[in-house]
Design a protein around this motif. Structure first.
Motif, PDB file in Angstrom:
ATOM      1  N   GLU A 197       0.844  -1.204   0.000  1.00  0.00           N
ATOM      2  CA  GLU A 197       0.000   0.000   0.000  1.00  0.00           C
ATOM      3  C   GLU A 197       0.873   1.245   0.000  1.00  0.00           C
ATOM      4  O   GLU A 197       1.948   1.262   0.621  1.00  0.00           O
ATOM      5  N   VAL A 198       0.382   2.286  -0.673  1.00  0.00           N
ATOM      6  CA  VAL A 198       1.112   3.551  -0.782  1.00  0.00           C
ATOM      7  C   VAL A 198       0.145   4.711  -0.584  1.00  0.00           C
ATOM      8  O   VAL A 198      -0.925   4.753  -1.200  1.00  0.00           O
ATOM      9  N   GLN A 199       0.524   5.645   0.279  1.00  0.00           N
ATOM     10  CA  GLN A 199      -0.174   6.927   0.410  1.00  0.00           C
ATOM     11  C   GLN A 199       0.863   8.017   0.226  1.00  0.00           C
ATOM     12  O   GLN A 199       1.933   7.964   0.845  1.00  0.00           O
ATOM     13  N   ALA A 200       0.581   9.000  -0.628  1.00  0.00           N
ATOM     14  CA  ALA A 200       1.633   9.957  -0.983  1.00  0.00           C
ATOM     15  C   ALA A 200       1.090  11.365  -1.170  1.00  0.00           C
ATOM     16  O   ALA A 200      -0.103  11.582  -1.403  1.00  0.00           O
ATOM     17  N   PHE A 201       2.011  12.311  -1.069  1.00  0.00           N
ATOM     18  CA  PHE A 201       1.760  13.723  -1.360  1.00  0.00           C
ATOM     19  C   PHE A 201       2.902  14.242  -2.222  1.00  0.00           C
ATOM     20  O   PHE A 201       4.027  13.736  -2.141  1.00  0.00           O
ATOM     21  N   MET A 219       4.398   7.266   1.727  1.00  0.00           N
ATOM     22  CA  MET A 219       4.336   6.423   2.927  1.00  0.00           C
ATOM     23  C   MET A 219       3.939   5.016   2.503  1.00  0.00           C
ATOM     24  O   MET A 219       2.982   4.840   1.737  1.00  0.00           O
ATOM     25  N   LEU A 220       4.669   4.024   2.994  1.00  0.00           N
ATOM     26  CA  LEU A 220       4.553   2.663   2.501  1.00  0.00           C
ATOM     27  C   LEU A 220       4.162   1.699   3.620  1.00  0.00           C
ATOM     28  O   LEU A 220       4.625   1.838   4.756  1.00  0.00           O
ATOM     29  N   ARG A 221       3.317   0.711   3.263  1.00  0.00           N
ATOM     30  CA  ARG A 221       3.019  -0.382   4.169  1.00  0.00           C
ATOM     31  C   ARG A 221       3.384  -1.688   3.465  1.00  0.00           C
ATOM     32  O   ARG A 221       2.987  -1.924   2.312  1.00  0.00           O
ATOM     33  N   THR A 334      -4.400  11.750  -6.838  1.00  0.00           N
ATOM     34  CA  THR A 334      -5.817  11.457  -6.602  1.00  0.00           C
ATOM     35  C   THR A 334      -6.222  11.537  -5.138  1.00  0.00           C
ATOM     36  O   THR A 334      -7.417  11.607  -4.828  1.00  0.00           O
ATOM     37  N   GLY A 335      -5.252  11.487  -4.233  1.00  0.00           N
ATOM     38  CA  GLY A 335      -5.556  11.438  -2.814  1.00  0.00           C
ATOM     39  C   GLY A 335      -5.906  10.048  -2.317  1.00  0.00           C
ATOM     40  O   GLY A 335      -6.208   9.862  -1.136  1.00  0.00           O
ATOM     41  N   GLU A 336      -5.841   9.053  -3.198  1.00  0.00           N
ATOM     42  CA  GLU A 336      -6.234   7.694  -2.837  1.00  0.00           C
ATOM     43  C   GLU A 336      -5.103   6.939  -2.132  1.00  0.00           C
ATOM     44  O   GLU A 336      -3.928   7.213  -2.360  1.00  0.00           O
ATOM     45  N   LEU A 337      -5.489   5.976  -1.308  1.00  0.00           N
ATOM     46  CA  LEU A 337      -4.565   4.940  -0.854  1.00  0.00           C
ATOM     47  C   LEU A 337      -4.458   3.932  -1.994  1.00  0.00           C
ATOM     48  O   LEU A 337      -5.463   3.358  -2.418  1.00  0.00           O
ATOM     49  N   VAL A 338      -3.259   3.728  -2.516  1.00  0.00           N
ATOM     50  CA  VAL A 338      -3.051   2.880  -3.687  1.00  0.00           C
ATOM     51  C   VAL A 338      -2.538   1.524  -3.242  1.00  0.00           C
ATOM     52  O   VAL A 338      -1.586   1.423  -2.465  1.00  0.00           O
ATOM     53  N   LYS A 339      -3.185   0.473  -3.757  1.00  0.00           N
ATOM     54  CA  LYS A 339      -2.768  -0.888  -3.461  1.00  0.00           C
ATOM     55  C   LYS A 339      -1.964  -1.453  -4.624  1.00  0.00           C
ATOM     56  O   LYS A 339      -2.287  -1.215  -5.788  1.00  0.00           O
ATOM     57  N   LEU A 340      -0.905  -2.177  -4.294  1.00  0.00           N
ATOM     58  CA  LEU A 340      -0.047  -2.810  -5.297  1.00  0.00           C
ATOM     59  C   LEU A 340      -0.307  -4.313  -5.319  1.00  0.00           C
ATOM     60  O   LEU A 340      -0.659  -4.898  -4.290  1.00  0.00           O
ATOM     61  N   PRO A 341      -0.133  -4.970  -6.481  1.00  0.00           N
ATOM     62  CA  PRO A 341       0.408  -4.402  -7.724  1.00  0.00           C
ATOM     63  C   PRO A 341      -0.638  -3.624  -8.525  1.00  0.00           C
ATOM     64  O   PRO A 341      -1.840  -3.767  -8.292  1.00  0.00           O
TER      65      PRO A 341
END
Length: 386
Positions: A197-201, A219-221, A334-341
């Motif tokens: 997971e990634v949340q970024a600015f 920010m990474l999880r 986008t302001g989203e929490l992005v899930k990988l892959p």
């Protein structure tokens, strides 16, 4: 004796040329290509090469060239790499591997189809402090890694983005997250694997002649619960860069520093000198890298071609790095929490999608065809301070 060509005679091409010249018994540079042929000729004269200066890379597709280094802007990488691979040529492509995940996938498919070698530049893996840090982490002496901090701090003046291809989502593909922190992000993934997971600015605080960011924070999880943070910047004076890994029992970093703690009876820390000494002894006992930086990666590619040995950095590694960078851009835009892959259905999978969806901070105001040839700085991130 392998025949080598370099496409793109800009600043980074010198590192490739110097790398190949370290192995005169194994390879020979036969051509330098640039859309400005006079720049190619200047490189030939600078290094005293017995090579041709050419203006159109397609000439190389018809020649008996074994290996090509691509040192051109990111938006050109996929076309050049796939055509060269199809022509039977091995390819080293400068960072970032491409300007979209779709382009990376086409490059990887061309490599699989042709059986030729494809390596995406991540030359800092081939530096002694980085190799030693990887071995220390792999030893398990630190226990589980709970947090990683990546500071990719660079500084560039306002005019840096005046160059015609820089500062645009179309041609450069992004700002320092893509084109500077790529080295640190590659190292992070090499040592930790990909986050889930990634949340970024991101923002542009000092370069109003660029569409792209000049600073971002991701920010990474990770799947095991560990957290990480990556700061990518071209607004940090001093260019002090570092990767810090905090384990259950100790912390280590590049530049090298080791600290370990035990718990007192009330939970407060006291130094664990025994573990610090073990980690320091392990670090000190590891060998120096024989060929550092670009020369090390070129040596790795030459060996792979000569012997069939695996590459330390292949197309899949280059794509993995771009995937995390793309996730940072998606989250920050986008302001989203992005899930990988990220899948091929994602809006940020294609270059056109990134161009349409990524935040445009400013319109490019100046567009210079070329800068005069000058020395470039590569930062101080891997100085060994032990």
């Amino acid at each position: 004796m392998l025949k080598v060509a370099v496409i793109g005679a800009g600043a980074i091409s010198g590192a490739h040329i110097e790398g190949y010249l370290r192995f005169p018994e194994r390879c020979r540079i036969v051509a330098i290509c640039d859309i400005y042929p006079n720049k190619a000729q200047q490189r030939i004269e600078q290094y005293g090469l017995n090579a041709r200066a050419i203006g159109d890379y397609k000439e190389l597709l018809q020649e008996d060239v074994d290996l090509v280094s691509i040192c051109t802007p990111p938006y050109t990488h996929e076309t050049l790499a796939t055509e060269l691979l199809e022509a039977g040529t091995h390819v080293i492509v400068e960072k970032p591997m491409a300007s979209s995940l779709e382009e990376c996938d086409r490059m990887i498919e061309a490599q699989r189809r042709t059986g030729k070698r494809l390596s995406a530049v991540a030359q800092n893996r081939f530096k002694t402090p980085m190799m030693k840090l990887k071995a220390v982490l792999d030893s398990g002496l630190m226990g589980k890694i709970g947090h990683v901090q990546v500071d990719s701090f660079w500084w560039r003046g306002h005019c840096y983005y005046d160059l015609w291809w820089r500062g645009t989502w179309e041609k450069e593909g992004g700002g320092p997250t893509l084109n500077h922190a790529v080295h640190h992000i590659d190292a992070l993934l090499w040592m930790m694997g990909s986050p889930t997971e990634v949340q970024a600015f991101m923002s542009n605080v000092a370069h109003d002649n660029a569409e792209v960011e000049d600073i971002s924070i991701g920010m990474l999880r990770f799947a095991n619960g560990s957290l990480g943070q990556v700061t990518s910047s071209v607004v940090h004076h001093g260019e002090e860069q570092q990767l810090i890994f905090q384990g259950e029992k100790a912390r280590v970093s590049v530049p090298w520093k080791v600290k370990a703690s035990n718990s007192t009876s009330n939970g407060f820390p006291e130094p664990n000198e025994e573990l610090e000494n073990r980690l320091q002894a392990l670090y000190d006992g590891l060998p120096e890298v024989e060929h550092e930086g670009h020369a090390g990666q070129i040596d790795n590619m030459l060996t792979a071609i000569e012997t069939g040995a695996p590459l330390l950095i292949d197309g899949a590694n280059g794509r993995q790095t771009l995937e995390l960078i793309t996730a940072i851009y998606k989250s920050a835009s986008t302001g989203e929490l992005v899930k990988l892959p990220l899948g091929n259905e994602d809006a940020f999978y294609t270059r056109s999608g990134v161009q349409a969806k990524a935040t445009h901070f400013y319109e490019k105001k100046t567009s210079l065809d070329n800068f005069t040839t000058q020395t470039i700085t590569t930062g101080s991130s891997y100085t060994d301070r032990s």
